[in-house]
Design a protein around this motif. Structure first.
Motif, PDB file in Angstrom:
ATOM      1  N   HIS A  70       0.825  -1.224   0.000  1.00 49.92           N
ATOM      2  CA  HIS A  70       0.000   0.000   0.000  1.00 49.92           C
ATOM      3  C   HIS A  70       0.852   1.265   0.000  1.00 49.92           C
ATOM      4  O   HIS A  70       1.742   1.412   0.836  1.00 49.92           O
ATOM      5  CB  HIS A  70      -0.920   0.051   1.227  1.00 49.92           C
ATOM      6  CG  HIS A  70      -1.731   1.315   1.281  1.00 49.92           C
ATOM      7  ND1 HIS A  70      -2.763   1.560   0.408  1.00 49.92           N
ATOM      8  CD2 HIS A  70      -1.630   2.426   2.059  1.00 49.92           C
ATOM      9  CE1 HIS A  70      -3.281   2.752   0.661  1.00 49.92           C
ATOM     10  NE2 HIS A  70      -2.610   3.305   1.653  1.00 49.92           N
ATOM     11  N   HIS A  72       1.280   5.602  -1.891  1.00 47.48           N
ATOM     12  CA  HIS A  72       0.905   6.695  -2.794  1.00 47.48           C
ATOM     13  C   HIS A  72       2.244   7.276  -3.253  1.00 47.48           C
ATOM     14  O   HIS A  72       2.755   8.226  -2.655  1.00 47.48           O
ATOM     15  CB  HIS A  72       0.069   7.736  -2.046  1.00 47.48           C
ATOM     16  CG  HIS A  72      -1.025   7.121  -1.201  1.00 47.48           C
ATOM     17  ND1 HIS A  72      -2.173   6.618  -1.738  1.00 47.48           N
ATOM     18  CD2 HIS A  72      -1.100   6.873   0.132  1.00 47.48           C
ATOM     19  CE1 HIS A  72      -2.937   6.113  -0.765  1.00 47.48           C
ATOM     20  NE2 HIS A  72      -2.294   6.251   0.382  1.00 47.48           N
ATOM     21  N   HIS A 219      -8.962   2.227   1.947  1.00 49.84           N
ATOM     22  CA  HIS A 219      -8.634   2.587   3.332  1.00 49.84           C
ATOM     23  C   HIS A 219      -9.869   2.279   4.175  1.00 49.84           C
ATOM     24  O   HIS A 219     -10.974   2.700   3.813  1.00 49.84           O
ATOM     25  CB  HIS A 219      -8.335   4.078   3.448  1.00 49.84           C
ATOM     26  CG  HIS A 219      -7.153   4.540   2.647  1.00 49.84           C
ATOM     27  ND1 HIS A 219      -7.242   5.025   1.373  1.00 49.84           N
ATOM     28  CD2 HIS A 219      -5.834   4.607   2.971  1.00 49.84           C
ATOM     29  CE1 HIS A 219      -6.043   5.368   0.933  1.00 49.84           C
ATOM     30  NE2 HIS A 219      -5.162   5.124   1.880  1.00 49.84           N
ATOM     31  N   HIS A 256      -5.174  -0.526   6.635  1.00 49.25           N
ATOM     32  CA  HIS A 256      -5.045   0.050   7.993  1.00 49.25           C
ATOM     33  C   HIS A 256      -5.739  -0.800   9.056  1.00 49.25           C
ATOM     34  O   HIS A 256      -5.078  -1.438   9.847  1.00 49.25           O
ATOM     35  CB  HIS A 256      -5.515   1.513   8.063  1.00 49.25           C
ATOM     36  CG  HIS A 256      -4.714   2.440   7.217  1.00 49.25           C
ATOM     37  ND1 HIS A 256      -3.345   2.479   7.292  1.00 49.25           N
ATOM     38  CD2 HIS A 256      -5.063   3.337   6.264  1.00 49.25           C
ATOM     39  CE1 HIS A 256      -2.894   3.368   6.425  1.00 49.25           C
ATOM     40  NE2 HIS A 256      -3.916   3.890   5.791  1.00 49.25           N
ATOM     41  N   ASP A 307       2.441   2.999   3.065  1.00 49.32           N
ATOM     42  CA  ASP A 307       1.633   4.201   2.882  1.00 49.32           C
ATOM     43  C   ASP A 307       2.519   5.246   2.200  1.00 49.32           C
ATOM     44  O   ASP A 307       3.642   4.940   1.788  1.00 49.32           O
ATOM     45  CB  ASP A 307       1.067   4.702   4.220  1.00 49.32           C
ATOM     46  CG  ASP A 307      -0.326   5.331   4.050  1.00 49.32           C
ATOM     47  OD1 ASP A 307      -0.739   5.561   2.898  1.00 49.32           O
ATOM     48  OD2 ASP A 307      -0.991   5.575   5.065  1.00 49.32           O
TER      49      ASP A 307
HETATM   50 ZN   LIG Z   1      -2.962   5.347   2.192  1.00 50.22          ZN
END
Ligand SMILES: [Zn+2]
Length: 440
Positions: A70, A72, A219, A256, A307
């Motif tokens: 996961h 970005h 998420h 998460h 993340d």
């Molecule tokens: Zn994220």
């Protein structure tokens, strides 16, 4: 007559991840046409194969490439831009305004390239990414030779990439068509979160996911406030709402999951959905700790993700494995929780299984793609050595990664990136920082 092959690697140790807990010494990994052809004793490899290239790796361990499940990527350009803030303040007053001001094709191209360089250097060979202009990010990944899961984002509100959920889905499906059957790219839906996507859009995504056999990545239960707001607004917990809308299933990856009660875990188990655990991001934003022990007791699959670099601030799966084992122990008050091998498995084969790409990657098994890294265990802080997995998770850092291959193509050679110009990339990133900070 000996069989001709492309590459033979002779590291001091091989930790293939499957079978579990095995460490082989004096063994070779034989690679041909991008695939793992054999794992066998060095003496036998010499008798059976003639290689175009043989690489001896003394004091080094060969493991599968790490899978960052996961992130970005392009947010590397906002690394350190806003730290030490409460989640809503961080998002609403800092990150979202900066994104709406700066995100463009160029931002995504440069930021993703920076992220990929960092990930290759730190041992990642496959990453799942959810960000704007995913078609640009995918092109950068292909150019760099890294494996990528493109989880294209869906929101209701307009951004630089789209006006509304219809347009995000339309663009994402076009992207999926463009990369269909691409060796390195796999495409999934990423409806951002329960609080940014409406019921009808979730229902549409659930239907399309079923129809196209595509994964859903979202998420979920990141912070306590999210759960409270859902109870107020919808009368149910976010995961219960996802169940009603048809989102839960074996292709669903929930990211998460720090706020869980027993019925949430029961729902995950009933639908065979998986969890992506981001221990460093959750700790830095004080979101909570994902209860990995409880999830594992219910046979729920868990992978690891960093993340984005705005909330971590590294894209480093070595520190993520370390954080996963440490936070699991303090959370359960039991030092036996999530041992070193279990963290390694979460960062490799479990990530591949969750994404549905475990026939290709995630372990050093014959017939899989040759996605692997070597790690130097000769450093002073990795010695003496009793247990390879323990050293990798509790003592190593990612600067010890020496070489990296994806489908047999070398992306890192003796610590040097072979598909990305690092100097050029650093200059570009500094230009962005100057612009964003208003110094340009
Ligand atoms: Zn994220």
């Amino acid at each position: 007559m000996r069989e001709q092959v492309d590459l033979i690697l002779e590291p001091q140790w091989i930790l293939p991840i499957v079978p579990a807990e095995q460490v082989y010494e004096d063994c070779a990994l034989v690679i041909h046409q991008g695939q793992i052809q054999a794992l066998l004793p060095i003496a036998e490899a010499k008798r059976r194969y003639e290689a175009n290239e043989t690489l001896k790796l003394p004091n080094q361990v060969l493991i599968p490439g790490l899978i960052n499940a996961h992130g970005h990527a392009a947010m590397t350009l906002l690394r350190g831009y806003a730290d030490d803030l409460e989640l809503n303040d961080w998002l609403e007053n800092h990150i979202w305004p900066a994104e709406s001001r700066w995100v463009s094709k160029d931002f995504v191209r440069d930021g993703t390239r920076h992220a990929i360089a960092e990930m290759i250097r730190s041992g990642t060979t496959c990453f799942s990414d959810s960000y704007f202009f995913p078609e640009v990010a995918a092109e950068v990944a292909v150019g760099a030779g890294i494996r990528m899961r493109v989880a294209f984002p869906v929101f209701e509100f307009p951004t630089a990439w789209g006006r509304n959920s219809d347009e995000y889905i339309h663009k994402g499906l076009a992207l999926r068509d463009n990369f269909k059957s691409h060796e390195l790219i796999d495409v999934a839906f990423a409806p951002h979160a329960p609080y940014t996507v409406e019921d009808k859009t979730f229902e549409r995504i659930a239907m399309l996911s079923e129809e196209l056999d595509a994964h859903i990545h979202l998420h979920l239960h990141e912070v306590a406030q999210e759960v409270q707001d859902s109870l107020k607004l919808h009368g149910v917990r976010p995961i219960e709402r996802m169940e009603k809308l048809g989102i839960l299933g074996p292709r669903t990856e929930t990211v998460h999951m720090t706020q869980l009660i027993d019925t949430d875990i029961e729902l995950l188990g009933r639908y065979n959905s998986s969890v992506i655990h981001c221990p460093k991001s959750n700790t830095k934003l004080a979101s909570g700790i994902c209860p990995v022990d409880k999830l594992r007791e219910s046979n729920i699959r868990i992978a690891l993700g960093t993340d984005g670099a705005a909330s971590n601030n590294r894209l480093d799966m070595f520190s993520e494995m370390n954080a996963a084992s440490l936070t699991a122990k303090i959370n359960s008050q039991d030092p036996r929780s999530l041992n070193a091998f279990e963290s390694l498995a979460m960062a490799t084969i479990e990530g591949a299984r969750i994404m549905g790409i475990d026939t290709k990657t995630g372990s050093l098994e014959v017939g899989k793609q040759a996605d692997m890294i070597s790690v130097d265990l000769g450093q002073i802080h990795s010695q003496p050595l009793f247990n390879v997995a323990s050293q990798l998770v509790y003592a190593c850092d990612s600067s010890q990664v020496t070489n990296s291959w994806v489908s047999g193509h070398q992306l890192l050679k003796n610590g040097e990136l072979s598909t990305i110009n690092e100097q050029e990339l650093l200059a570009k990133s500094q230009e962005w920082a100057n612009r964003i900070a208003g110094k340009a």
